[in-house]
Design a protein around this motif. Structure first.
Motif, mmCIF file in Angstrom:
data_model
loop_
_atom_site.group_PDB
_atom_site.id
_atom_site.type_symbol
_atom_site.label_atom_id
_atom_site.label_comp_id
_atom_site.label_asym_id
_atom_site.label_seq_id
_atom_site.Cartn_x
_atom_site.Cartn_y
_atom_site.Cartn_z
ATOM 1 N N LYS A 161 48.146 45.576 44.166
ATOM 2 C CA LYS A 161 47.577 46.729 43.442
ATOM 3 C C LYS A 161 47.987 46.686 41.968
ATOM 4 C CE LYS A 161 47.804 51.804 43.443
ATOM 5 N NZ LYS A 161 48.741 51.988 42.308
ATOM 6 N N LYS A 208 46.189 43.853 40.089
ATOM 7 C CA LYS A 208 44.764 44.107 39.856
ATOM 8 C C LYS A 208 44.549 45.155 38.771
ATOM 9 C CE LYS A 208 42.921 42.008 43.897
ATOM 10 N NZ LYS A 208 41.871 41.952 44.896
ATOM 11 N N THR A 229 46.012 37.567 37.920
ATOM 12 C CA THR A 229 45.694 36.807 39.132
ATOM 13 C C THR A 229 46.911 36.055 39.670
ATOM 14 O OG1 THR A 229 44.899 34.987 37.742
ATOM 15 C CG2 THR A 229 43.242 36.510 38.596
ATOM 16 N N LYS A 284 44.107 38.475 49.124
ATOM 17 C CA LYS A 284 43.561 39.467 48.180
ATOM 18 C C LYS A 284 43.219 38.834 46.826
ATOM 19 C CE LYS A 284 43.907 42.695 51.187
ATOM 20 N NZ LYS A 284 44.850 43.814 51.158
ATOM 21 N N ILE A 313 45.144 36.819 44.905
ATOM 22 C CA ILE A 313 46.275 36.692 43.974
ATOM 23 C C ILE A 313 47.139 35.489 44.362
ATOM 24 C CG2 ILE A 313 48.330 37.842 43.029
ATOM 25 C CD1 ILE A 313 45.798 39.338 42.294
#
Length: 287
Positions: free
Chosen positions: A107, A110, A115, A151, A153
């Motif tokens: 979270k 983002k 990244t 996700k 990352i």
């Protein structure tokens, strides 16, 4: 801060303009976006986030590794950076925090537009990093790295020097690299801490090239003998090119290995003096 900022602009112009005084022939070795680790300006951000970001922009820096300063959300900080053409491709997380709540790390990343998430310290007794510490880190990194990858990352571990404790035919750092899943765990090389821990950054790049995605550019004062504590006084962090780290060869190999982002990290207490000189040095390097 205002006076400091304008003084820096003048100093930057003078120093960068004088970079040709030690320029070499050939193609530029420095071709990547210019980045900085936000810890470099740890003393400035609490005084004025705006003035510090203006200082960073004035240096021609377009990438930063870091997180939102205290009292500011990730979105607010990203907006200020966006206004100055500064991207945040990577941010950091504490070991305990990311192990406990990988989703929170995702979270935060983002919100910043990052990244990559890096962890720079494995909890251990100072000066006594053990095989058990390394084994637990491997287990945690593989789990967390998988959760982050799902996700979008990339998880990276940033060396701090203590990991180069001898183990079998290598070190505990070798153990960590070899036992983490390349699909889920990448690495950020801090070239000063590798050198300080008794490792050879050039050798590490030759050995594990593609595992490295990020790099901290910093230099260790000549004559300083390192150890396995993961710490050294601030005055031992010198302008790039003035120390004992083989930066040109490291950059050649990092480029070949596909390192994505490079962040100058100045841990000295003279960042306003040293940063323009470090940038000029990078721009002077040729293939």
């Amino acid at each position: 801060m205002k006076k400091t900022f304008f003084s820096l602009c003048l100093a930057t112009t003078l120093v960068l303009g004088g970079a040709n005084s030690f320029a070499q022939k050939g193609k530029p070795l420095y071709t990547f976006p210019l980045g900085v680790e936000s810890y470099t300006y740890r003393a400035s951000f609490p005084k004025s986030v705006i003035a510090t970001l203006d200082t960073i922009k004035a240096l021609g820096i377009t990438e930063m590794e870091g997180g939102a300063p205290k009292g500011m959300t990730g979105e607010e900080f990203k907006k200020l950076c966006d206004e100055r053409g500064i991207k945040i491709p990577a941010t950091g997380s504490g070991y305990e925090q990311i192990v406990k709540d990988p989703e929170e790390a995702v979270k935060n990343a983002k919100e910043l537009g990052a990244t990559f998430v890096m962890v720079a310290w494995i909890p251990h007794q100072k000066g006594n990093f053990t095989l058990d510490n390394a084994k637990k880190a491997v287990e945690d990194f593989n789990r967390v790295g998988k959760a982050l990858k799902e996700k979008g990352i990339t998880f990276c571990y940033h060396n701090h020097g203590y990991e180069f404790q001898p183990y079998e035919n290598g070190t505990l750092y070798d153990y960590i690299v070899k036992n983490t899943n390349p699909e889920y765990v990448s690495f950020e090389m801090d070239i000063l801490w590798a050198q300080h821990g008794g490792a050879d950054p050039v050798g590490l790049l030759k050995k594990y090239g593609s595992r490295y995605k990020l790099m901290h550019l910093k230099d260790l004062k000549k004559g300083i003998k390192g150890d396995l504590t993961g710490g050294t006084p601030a005055e031992n962090d010198v302008t790039l090119g003035d120390g004992q780290v083989n930066i040109p060869e490291i950059l050649r190999l990092a480029k070949k290995a596909g390192v994505k982002h490079y962040f100058i990290e100045d841990e000295s207490n003279h960042e306003y003096e040293q940063m323009p000189k470090s940038i000029a040095y990078l721009k002077s390097l040729k293939e």
